[in-house]
Design an enzyme around this catalytic site. Structure first.
Site, PDB file in Angstrom:
ATOM      1  N   LYS A 131      28.068   4.360   6.756  1.00 29.46           N
ATOM      2  CA  LYS A 131      28.379   3.758   8.055  1.00 29.46           C
ATOM      3  C   LYS A 131      29.352   4.684   8.782  1.00 29.46           C
ATOM      4  CE  LYS A 131      30.177  -0.313  10.383  1.00 29.46           C
ATOM      5  NZ  LYS A 131      30.672  -1.692  10.267  1.00 29.46           N
ATOM      6  N   LYS A 187      23.809   3.596   8.952  1.00 27.17           N
ATOM      7  CA  LYS A 187      24.124   2.978  10.243  1.00 27.17           C
ATOM      8  C   LYS A 187      25.053   3.873  11.047  1.00 27.17           C
ATOM      9  CE  LYS A 187      26.589  -0.997  11.974  1.00 27.17           C
ATOM     10  NZ  LYS A 187      27.413  -2.113  11.629  1.00 27.17           N
TER      11      LYS A 187
HETATM   12  C1  PBG Z   1      31.644  -4.515  11.358  1.00 31.58           C
HETATM   13  C2  PBG Z   1      30.360  -4.243  12.044  1.00 31.58           C
HETATM   14  C3  PBG Z   1      30.151  -3.486  13.201  1.00 31.58           C
HETATM   15  C4  PBG Z   1      28.775  -3.521  13.460  1.00 31.58           C
HETATM   16  C5  PBG Z   1      28.197  -4.290  12.469  1.00 31.58           C
HETATM   17  N1  PBG Z   1      29.184  -4.703  11.573  1.00 31.58           N
HETATM   18  C6  PBG Z   1      31.057  -2.879  14.156  1.00 31.58           C
HETATM   19  C7  PBG Z   1      32.094  -1.939  13.774  1.00 31.58           C
HETATM   20  O1  PBG Z   1      32.110  -1.339  12.705  1.00 31.58           O
HETATM   21  O2  PBG Z   1      32.950  -1.787  14.637  1.00 31.58           O
HETATM   22  C8  PBG Z   1      28.096  -2.855  14.607  1.00 31.58           C
HETATM   23  C9  PBG Z   1      26.714  -3.303  14.894  1.00 31.58           C
HETATM   24  C10 PBG Z   1      26.179  -2.873  16.200  1.00 31.58           C
HETATM   25  O3  PBG Z   1      26.786  -2.066  16.930  1.00 31.58           O
HETATM   26  O4  PBG Z   1      25.086  -3.359  16.536  1.00 31.58           O
HETATM   27  N2  PBG Z   1      31.709  -5.871  10.948  1.00 31.58           N
END
Ligand code: PBG
Length: 329
Positions: free
Chosen positions: A197, A249
């Site tokens: 991520k 991601k």
């Molecule tokens: C954190 C989380 C995020 C997303 C999913 N889970 C945001 C982040 O890390 O700030 C982003 C998903 C998206 O942008 O569609 N709980």
């Protein structure tokens, strides 16, 4: 004698040949719909930066999940938007917290028609907006956060979530949560590790969706966008710690990482087409600059081609509906 022309175009000549020669297929069961459930509202509220996506009330979320099940998609991933936040994200572990309440209601609504999954991260519930709890110096305290994640896992499993999405990027989170769940008799609750991520600008609209209070960024825990090998390393660690599924991601701008992880993984690999990827296509399509349907289909197909077994996408239900219409034709 001249060399004969080699003719790959033969297999592109008709729709039937193209279909038969297709290397990558999309099926509704490979799609997961992320859903936002907001506390204290009685009807859905549109999210400005994600046209077509809503903050749901419990009732509107029930309808969205029933519609998703009807379309045959694989699952839904729930995010909670609480009315009150604090330093440790108490709402995340409270059985009466919005995410846990919504999970119960939606599992009750759809049963086994699709897999109800929950986001396991503190950022929606903390007043500082970080994915973990803070140390006195203001840094995100890895090991103190694991204790919160363990409690959150128990609350979500008790609420009936079948698959917990560990999106916080704390070291050791998969092992900690697995051990906690097993000790409490939740051996069958599956873990999806958001392994690779990245600290991405493409989460912008999501932060609107969950009304994030974050100031600054997540670069001390999410991956540096320039690092490809490290994405694979994170996946290796999570698999070793017991992840049932690993994820990359964002998806579309990290297809190289996705391809690398798919090549090494012994567990299913999913990818998350994030809010910014959604917003870009919707915005350009709204201007008439790209064909909306074809762009959506191509973007998700490309994520599959790069190696994702399943894709989290805000278009999951709509895309599945298109696929069903084509099959019916
Ligand atoms: C954190 C989380 C995020 C997303 C999913 N889970 C945001 C982040 O890390 O700030 C982003 C998903 C998206 O942008 O569609 N709980």
């Amino acid at each position: 004698m001249t060399t004969p022309i080699i003719r790959p175009r033969r297999l592109r000549a008709t729709p039937a040949l193209r279909r038969l020669a297709s290397e990558t297929h999309l099926h509704p069961s490979q799609l997961v719909l992320p859903l936002f459930v907001r506390e204290g509202i009685d009807k859905a509220v549109p999210i400005v930066s994600m046209p077509g996506v809503m903050q749901h009330s419990i009732d509107s979320a029930k309808r969205a999940v029933a519609e998703a099940a009807e379309a045959g998609i694989g699952g839904v991933m729930l995010f909670g938007v609480p009315t009150v936040r604090d330093a440790i994200g108490s709402g995340a572990t409270d059985p009466r917290g919005i995410l846990n309440v919504a999970t119960r209601a939606l599992v009750d609504e759809v049963g086994d028609a699709l897999v109800v999954q929950t986001d396991l991260c503190l950022d929606e519930f903390t007043d500082h907006g970080h994915c973990g709890v803070l140390a006195v110096d203001g840094s995100v305290d890895n090991d103190a956060t694991l204790i919160r994640y363990n409690d959150m896992a128990l609350a979500q499993a008790a609420a009936g979530s079948q698959l917990l999405g560990l999106s916080g990027m704390m070291d050791g989170q998969v092992a900690a949560v697995r051990e906690t769940l097993d000790a409490a008799g939740y051996e069958d609750t599956a873990l999806l590790a958001y392994s690779a991520k990245y600290a991405s600008a493409f989460y912008g609209p999501f932060r609107d969706a969950v009304e994030s209070t974050l100031e600054g960024d997540r670069r001390t825990y999410q991956l540096n966008p320039g690092n490809r090998r490290e994405g694979v390393r994170e996946a290796e660690i999570d698999i070793a710690e017991g992840a049932d599924v690993v994820m990359v991601k964002p998806a579309g701008v990290y297809l190289d990482v996705l391809s690398d992880v798919a090549a090494m993984s012994s567990v299913p690999v999913w990818a998350y087409q994030v809010s910014g990827e959604y917003a870009m296509i919707e915005a350009a399509a709204a201007q008439g600059w790209i064909d909306r349907k074809r762009s959506i289909e191509e973007s998700v197909l490309s994520i599959r081609r790069a190696g994702a077994d399943a894709v989290l996408t805000y278009w999951a239900t709509e895309l599945a509906t298109w696929m069903n219409e084509e099959t019916a034709r």
